[in-house]
Design an enzyme around this catalytic site. Structure first.
Site, PDB file in Angstrom:
ATOM      1  N   SER A 102       0.813  -1.217   0.000  1.00  0.00           N
ATOM      2  CA  SER A 102       0.000   0.000   0.000  1.00  0.00           C
ATOM      3  C   SER A 102       0.853   1.276   0.000  1.00  0.00           C
ATOM      4  O   SER A 102       1.502   1.571  -0.986  1.00  0.00           O
ATOM      5  CB  SER A 102      -0.965  -0.054   1.199  1.00  0.00           C
ATOM      6  OG  SER A 102      -1.983   0.902   1.092  1.00  0.00           O
ATOM      7  N   ASP A 113       9.936   5.797 -10.288  1.00  0.00           N
ATOM      8  CA  ASP A 113       9.512   6.499 -11.506  1.00  0.00           C
ATOM      9  C   ASP A 113      10.328   7.767 -11.760  1.00  0.00           C
ATOM     10  O   ASP A 113      10.586   8.128 -12.904  1.00  0.00           O
ATOM     11  CB  ASP A 113       8.026   6.853 -11.433  1.00  0.00           C
ATOM     12  CG  ASP A 113       7.119   5.699 -11.855  1.00  0.00           C
ATOM     13  OD1 ASP A 113       7.647   4.609 -12.132  1.00  0.00           O
ATOM     14  OD2 ASP A 113       5.891   5.893 -11.917  1.00  0.00           O
ATOM     15  N   LYS A 127      -0.722  -4.158  -3.186  1.00  0.00           N
ATOM     16  CA  LYS A 127      -2.038  -3.680  -2.731  1.00  0.00           C
ATOM     17  C   LYS A 127      -2.200  -2.234  -3.174  1.00  0.00           C
ATOM     18  O   LYS A 127      -1.568  -1.341  -2.629  1.00  0.00           O
ATOM     19  CB  LYS A 127      -2.180  -3.779  -1.209  1.00  0.00           C
ATOM     20  CG  LYS A 127      -3.574  -3.333  -0.726  1.00  0.00           C
ATOM     21  CD  LYS A 127      -3.686  -3.391   0.792  1.00  0.00           C
ATOM     22  CE  LYS A 127      -5.114  -3.101   1.257  1.00  0.00           C
ATOM     23  NZ  LYS A 127      -5.590  -1.755   0.933  1.00  0.00           N
TER      24      LYS A 127
END
Length: 203
Positions: A102, A113, A127
């Site tokens: 999460s 990224d 998740k």
């Protein structure tokens, strides 16, 4: 918790993203910088997640100006979170494993990224759902349901996929059932690789 490791590398372990963790992270980070840290390792292994707003604030401290994360519901409505221009200018490694879930995945995927750090360890849990709880039932019961999904800045959905480390390292077999904070640093092979990667980039 945090400490200074050899080679002027700071280490911060985040066990979960509770409702004051962004302030704690800032304090520990500033303390390490004051002590002369030239690089940083953030340990997110076994971190099950937590407060969405807190992880957004921590990511904001690390990555440059731009998109941190967005959610999208079934009507394709997007809710985006952005960072400001302030960023962390030091070499960074992030430790993840199969129990990093999460909020841990939001942070590690965002850093990956933006190419702000090296992810070390094993694939994260996967998740990436936003859930709500409705407690308006006469019998005192509740209903937990999914309202949206999380996406990384590059548009990748975390749910069911997880985040892949840049350098895959399995934890030494003898520590498979040991909690992360009980593994001696000098025997923690995942931590060693994370520290080596930071060390290579310290000028």
């Amino acid at each position: 918790s945090s400490e200074m490791l050899e080679g002027k590398i700071g280490y911060i372990q985040i066990k979960q993203f509770d409702d004051d963790i962004a302030n704690d992270f800032e304090k520990h980070l500033n303390s390490l910088i004051t002590q002369g840290a030239k690089g940083l390792v953030i340990d997110l292994r076994d971190n099950p997640g937590g407060d969405y707003n807190q992880v957004v604030r921590i990511a904001d401290r690390i990555v440059p100006k731009g998109l941190i994360v967005y959610t999208e519901d079934r009507q394709k409505r997007k809710d985006e979170e952005f960072s400001d221009a302030r960023e962390l200018n030091m070499p960074l490694s992030i430790l993840i494993n199969g129990y990093s879930a999460s909020a841990s995945e939001i942070l590690s995927a965002c850093i990956q990224d933006y190419n702000k750090g090296t992810l070390v360890g094993t694939k994260s849990f996967g998740k990436g759902l936003v859930q709500a709880i409705d407690t308006h039932f006469d019998n005192g019961g509740g209903l937990k349901y999914t309202i949206a999904r999380y996406f990384t800045p590059s548009g990748k959905c975390i749910h069911g996929e997880g985040v892949m480390p840049d350098i895959e390292v399995e934890l030494d077999e003898k520590f498979k059932s040991t909690s992360i904070e009980d593994i001696p640093h000098d025997e923690d092979n995942q931590l060693k690789v994370a520290v080596e990667e930071v060390g290579k980039k310290i000028k």
